[in-house]
Design an enzyme around this catalytic site. Structure first.
Site, short mmCIF file in Angstrom:
data_model
loop_
_atom_site.label_atom_id
_atom_site.label_comp_id
_atom_site.label_asym_id
_atom_site.label_seq_id
_atom_site.Cartn_x
_atom_site.Cartn_y
_atom_site.Cartn_z
N SER A 83 0.81 -1.21 0.00
CA SER A 83 0.00 0.00 0.00
C SER A 83 0.84 1.27 0.00
CB SER A 83 -0.93 0.02 1.22
OG SER A 83 -0.18 0.04 2.43
N ASN B 39 -2.96 -1.10 13.59
CA ASN B 39 -4.39 -0.77 13.48
C ASN B 39 -4.70 0.62 14.04
OD1 ASN B 39 -4.59 -3.30 12.46
ND2 ASN B 39 -5.93 -4.13 14.05
N THR C 259 -37.34 27.85 -14.26
CA THR C 259 -37.80 26.58 -13.70
C THR C 259 -38.11 25.68 -14.90
OG1 THR C 259 -40.15 27.19 -13.63
CG2 THR C 259 -38.82 27.73 -11.70
N HIS C 260 -37.78 24.41 -14.79
CA HIS C 260 -37.93 23.47 -15.91
C HIS C 260 -37.16 23.94 -17.14
CE1 HIS C 260 -41.19 21.60 -13.57
NE2 HIS C 260 -41.61 22.84 -13.34
N SER D 269 -12.18 23.12 -31.28
CA SER D 269 -12.48 21.83 -31.90
C SER D 269 -11.34 21.43 -32.81
CB SER D 269 -13.78 21.94 -32.71
OG SER D 269 -13.92 20.85 -33.58
N LYS E 268 -15.36 26.78 -33.06
CA LYS E 268 -15.84 26.28 -31.77
C LYS E 268 -15.02 26.78 -30.59
CE LYS E 268 -18.50 23.55 -30.91
NZ LYS E 268 -18.31 22.08 -30.96
N ASN F 127 -15.23 25.36 -26.80
CA ASN F 127 -15.92 24.38 -25.96
C ASN F 127 -15.65 24.64 -24.47
OD1 ASN F 127 -16.78 23.02 -28.28
ND2 ASN F 127 -14.86 21.88 -28.39
N GLU G 73 -17.50 21.13 -18.39
CA GLU G 73 -17.90 19.76 -18.71
C GLU G 73 -17.12 18.75 -17.85
OE1 GLU G 73 -17.38 19.49 -22.91
OE2 GLU G 73 -19.21 20.61 -23.35
N TYR H 259 -10.84 -5.29 12.64
CA TYR H 259 -10.08 -5.00 11.43
C TYR H 259 -10.06 -6.20 10.48
CZ TYR H 259 -6.46 -3.58 8.19
OH TYR H 259 -5.79 -3.25 7.04
N GLN I 5 -7.68 -2.00 3.79
CA GLN I 5 -6.55 -1.33 3.13
C GLN I 5 -7.04 -0.54 1.93
OE1 GLN I 5 -2.66 -3.37 2.62
NE2 GLN I 5 -3.01 -3.08 0.42
N LYS J 3 -8.26 3.74 1.50
CA LYS J 3 -7.50 4.98 1.29
C LYS J 3 -7.54 5.53 -0.13
CE LYS J 3 -4.61 3.46 5.04
NZ LYS J 3 -5.40 2.20 5.08
#
Length: 447
Positions: free
Chosen positions: A7, A93, A138-139, A266, A272, A274, A279, A306, A311, A314
């Protein structure tokens, strides 16, 4: 099997917290007489040297030693013979549990600081564009006019709840696990409260906070889940803000121009621009939710106490921290660099239909029951559509034919300045209330 079970490739970042825990633990051992003060000082000196090596990138991590804890302990024992006593009255532990709680307190503080920075960027835009009006939706249909600052301050409230969530997680993490051992504590005469104070696990009055059940202490992963929940919820907020920004920056709306540094072109279409940052903020939200789901699934069927499965607790929280941190930075940069296109906002908010509810309120003030007023205004809207004219361009005679309570002053309702000034109640988008909210946030963020 070494590659499968190691780990240290991801828990090496716990090194500063592991070293802090070891210093506090060895100080406690000296305090109760289990090691000498000289041995304590040698251990502290060796730990400080290793910490400096790690910070400088000169420490060699060994996968065969499995994790951050054994790597540090082995390196320390090679140079400080007394380090063989360091693990007295301690298990990996409760050591891991302590490291992680220290890390959570640190991580929450970092994210709160970054969120405050994003809020300051947001406040700057809200103050600068305080007089701009936009349609509220709204909507995703035009509903009523609001000050742009009011919309931005809605985002501010969302981010502030994120701040509160991370502060709550930090408080939840603020209990010292050291002394719980592997499962049942120790027969040695340790002082858990001493260690808790040394590591800063204290309440607002400086009193030590130590966990109260050794079995729960080493099995508990609630703080992990709470942290991942806070990150996932923040991610949802980032995603919703990003969606508004994407819509507003589209050609169809064009209320704002996003900063070039946070957009791309683009590969095919030269015209374009973007909204990549926004996003990706939406996409990262899904990743943060996935991390939370991983933790919930990981812990749902585990018996006390435990199990090695843990493990895997994390990577999700480390990734949630990393992704949330960079999301906040990108959000702050996007907000700080965006430009409001006032003329497009003015065009959109000039639609008189946005004030149809105000027209119903006008009738209510004349004593008309709201349901009746609502129906009457609906009929007036239909009349305007049938005659192909703006709602506010209908004649008084024609609207009075719908309802006799329309007076000669009915069209005054469509004055935007009047409409906004009448929204005076707490939490409303009127200029007076928005000014108060801006002042409140300015005070809050100046702390």
């Amino acid at each position: 099997m070494l590659r499968f079970s190691e780990s240290v490739s991801f828990d090496a970042r716990l090194a500063p917290f592991d070293i802090a825990g070891s210093k506090a633990h060895s100080a406690m051992l000296a305090h109760v007489g289990l090691i000498t003060t000289e041995e304590r000082d040698e251990i502290h000196r060796g730990l400080s040297e290793i910490e400096q090596q790690i910070a400088a990138g000169k420490f060699t991590w060994n996968l065969q030693l499995e994790d951050v804890h054994m790597n540090i302990e082995q390196a320390l024992t090679k140079r400080i013979p007394a380090a063989a006593k360091l693990h007295t009255a301690r298990s990996r532990n409760d050591q891991v549990a302590t490291d992680m709680r220290l890390w959570f307190k640190h991580a929450c503080a970092v994210l709160v600081d970054k969120l405050r920075g994003a809020q300051r960027a947001l406040l700057a835009v809200a103050e600068k564009e305080g007089a701009v009006l936009v349609p509220g939706y709204t909507h995703l249909q035009r509903a009523q006019p609001v000050l742009l600052a009011h919309h931005l301050l809605a985002w501010m409230e969302m981010l502030d709840r994120d701040v509160q969530r991370f502060e709550a997680v930090s408080s939840q993490a603020n209990w010292c696990p050291l002394g719980s051992g592997a499962i049942a504590g120790t027969t040695l005469p340790i002082d858990r409260e001493f260690t808790a104070k040394a590591l800063g696990f204290v309440d607002e009055k400086g009193r030590p906070r130590v966990t109260q059940n050794s079995m729960d202490t080493v099995a508990d992963r609630d703080v992990f889940i709470a942290f991942a929940t806070a990150c996932a919820t923040a991610g949802v907020h980032f995603s919703r803000i990003a969606e508004d920004l994407i819509i507003w920056s589209s050609v169809e709306f064009k209320f704002i121009e996003l900063p070039d540094a946070f957009c791309t072109g683009s590969s095919l279409m030269p015209q374009k621009k973007n909204p990549d940052s926004c996003e990706l903020l939406r996409g990262k939200s899904a990743r943060l939710q996935g991390n939370l789901h991983t933790l919930l699934t990981l812990t749902k069927g585990l018996p006390l106490t435990y199990n090695r499965d843990l493990q895997e607790d994390k990577p999700p929280v480390f990734d949630s921290f990393d992704q949330t941190a960079i999301c906040i930075d990108v959000l702050a940069g996007t907000l700080a660099g965006m430009q409001v296109i006032t003329s497009r906002c003015e065009d959109a908010v000039s639609d008189p239909l946005l004030l149809a509810t105000d027209l119903a309120d006008y009738l209510v003030m004349q004593g008309v029951p709201f349901r009746e007023a609502h129906h009457a205004v609906g009929a007036v809207v239909k009349l305007a559509e049938e005659n192909n004219v703006r709602l506010d361009h209908l004649s008084t005679e024609s609207v009075r034919s719908v309802h006799p309570k329309f007076g000669d002053d009915w069209a005054e309702v469509f004055d935007l300045k009047r409409a906004m000034s009448m929204r005076r109640g707490t939490g409303m988008p009127g200029p007076g209330q928005v000014k108060k909210q801006l002042a409140r946030w300015k005070r809050t963020l100046a702390r």
